[in-house]
Design an enzyme around this catalytic site. Structure first.
Site, mmCIF file in Angstrom:
data_model
loop_
_atom_site.group_PDB
_atom_site.id
_atom_site.type_symbol
_atom_site.label_atom_id
_atom_site.label_comp_id
_atom_site.label_asym_id
_atom_site.label_seq_id
_atom_site.Cartn_x
_atom_site.Cartn_y
_atom_site.Cartn_z
ATOM 1 N N PRO A 14 0.751 -1.383 0.115
ATOM 2 C CA PRO A 14 -0.085 -0.013 0.028
ATOM 3 C C PRO A 14 1.002 1.109 0.038
ATOM 4 C CG PRO A 14 -0.232 -1.158 2.206
ATOM 5 C CD PRO A 14 0.563 -1.930 1.266
ATOM 6 N N GLU A 16 2.117 -8.106 8.444
ATOM 7 C CA GLU A 16 2.611 -6.672 8.730
ATOM 8 C C GLU A 16 2.927 -5.964 7.548
ATOM 9 O OE1 GLU A 16 0.916 -4.441 11.112
ATOM 10 O OE2 GLU A 16 -0.319 -6.266 11.127
ATOM 11 N N ARG A 72 -4.830 -8.646 -20.217
ATOM 12 C CA ARG A 72 -5.992 -8.443 -20.995
ATOM 13 C C ARG A 72 -5.581 -7.620 -22.267
ATOM 14 N NH1 ARG A 72 -8.332 -3.418 -20.538
ATOM 15 N NH2 ARG A 72 -10.107 -4.054 -21.502
ATOM 16 N N ASP A 132 -11.178 1.746 -24.070
ATOM 17 C CA ASP A 132 -11.036 1.489 -22.724
ATOM 18 C C ASP A 132 -11.039 2.503 -21.830
ATOM 19 O OD1 ASP A 132 -10.898 -1.269 -23.233
ATOM 20 O OD2 ASP A 132 -8.590 -1.253 -22.336
HETATM 21 N N1 ADE Z 1 -1.012 -4.950 0.108
HETATM 22 C C1 ADE Z 1 -1.842 -4.433 1.000
HETATM 23 N N2 ADE Z 1 -2.612 -3.488 0.577
HETATM 24 C C2 ADE Z 1 -2.044 -3.362 -0.536
HETATM 25 C C3 ADE Z 1 -2.548 -2.265 -1.594
HETATM 26 N N3 ADE Z 1 -3.509 -1.570 -1.438
HETATM 27 N N4 ADE Z 1 -1.840 -2.444 -2.644
HETATM 28 C C4 ADE Z 1 -0.851 -3.052 -3.087
HETATM 29 N N5 ADE Z 1 -0.508 -4.168 -2.087
HETATM 30 C C5 ADE Z 1 -1.158 -4.193 -1.062
#
Ligand code: ADE
Length: 240
Positions: free
Chosen positions: A86, A113, A150, A164
């Site tokens: 994230p 984590e 794709r 697209d």
């Molecule tokens: N791992 C946990 N959350 C994630 C996200 N939002 N994007 C990519 N990998 C992740």
């Protein structure tokens, strides 16, 4: 193209590679998807892959030595190595298009984590699929792999991805199919009349309108043709 996925949960990918467009692309040798269990690279008793964080705190951290060993054994000199997290760069259609031109992609998924930060030195890019936290990178890796596959030549019957959403910079225009009338709602006349120039204009107008109403940020990044500017003025007059 080859996509190698390094994960603690390879079985999560079985439905992904076993259905629909992705399955067909694999069967037709358009893409090879290899699933690698990171646990196979643990040298520890009980195949442990994680440990408690230095400095204390909740959760477990994936160990850098195991991740590096797994990566080294499964990457090739020309591999592009992506780490799903994230904290990464937010994924978008432009990145999907760029990645779809590569021959070899390795996607590393974390769980729990997080990873020992020292693994970052050995990856090319950290990628996030959005500002929310998943339990692991697997679903994110599937989203990335799906959006790449794709786009590969031969993967879909419709070879053109020009319309697209996001490829044009705009959201896609609305689509309709039979029945012509559903619970009183009719398909727009212009789509039934067969005038291709009018259909093109209608679709462009509707793309612009949807993008203006839902994603103004996308319009700010675009260079608009004169035709688009005129349509946008009309859309603003009608909707502001
Ligand atoms: N791992 C946990 N959350 C994630 C996200 N939002 N994007 C990519 N990998 C992740």
């Amino acid at each position: 193209m080859k996509i190698t996925i390094l994960t603690l949960f390879p079985d999560m990918f079985l439905p992904f590679i076993g259905e629909s467009i992705i399955k067909r692309a694999i069967d037709n040798n358009i893409v090879t998807v290899e699933l690698v269990d990171i646990r196979d690279y643990s040298l520890e008793k009980h195949r442990h892959v994680d440990d408690t964080p230095y400095g204390g705190g909740a959760g477990m951290v994936l160990k850098v030595d195991i991740l590096k060993r797994c990566l080294d054994a499964n990457r090739r000199p020309n591999s592009k190595v992506l780490l799903m997290t994230p904290q990464g760069k937010q994924y978008n259609q432009k990145m999907a298009e760029d990645y779809s031109k590569l021959d070899d992609i390795v996607i590393m998924c974390g769980h729990y984590e997080g990873f020992d930060e020292r693994i970052l030195k050995y990856v090319d890019e950290e990628v996030s699929i959005g500002d929310y936290v998943l339990t692991g990178g697997e679903i994110a890796a599937m989203a990335v792999a799906d959006s790449i596959i794709r786009l590969l030549k031969g993967a879909t019957r419709d070879e053109s991805h020009e319309d697209d959403s996001f490829s044009t910079g705009l959201l896609e225009y609305p689509q309709f199919t039979r029945p012509y009338e559903f619970l009183g709602d009719k398909v727009p006349d212009v789509l039934v009349n067969g005038n291709h120039e009018l259909i093109r204009k209608y679709r462009l107008y509707e793309s612009l309108k949807k993008t203006y109403l839902r994603r103004k940020d996308l319009l700010d990044k675009m260079e608009l043709t004169k035709e688009m500017q005129e349509m946008l003025s009309q859309i603003k007059r009608e909707n502001d």
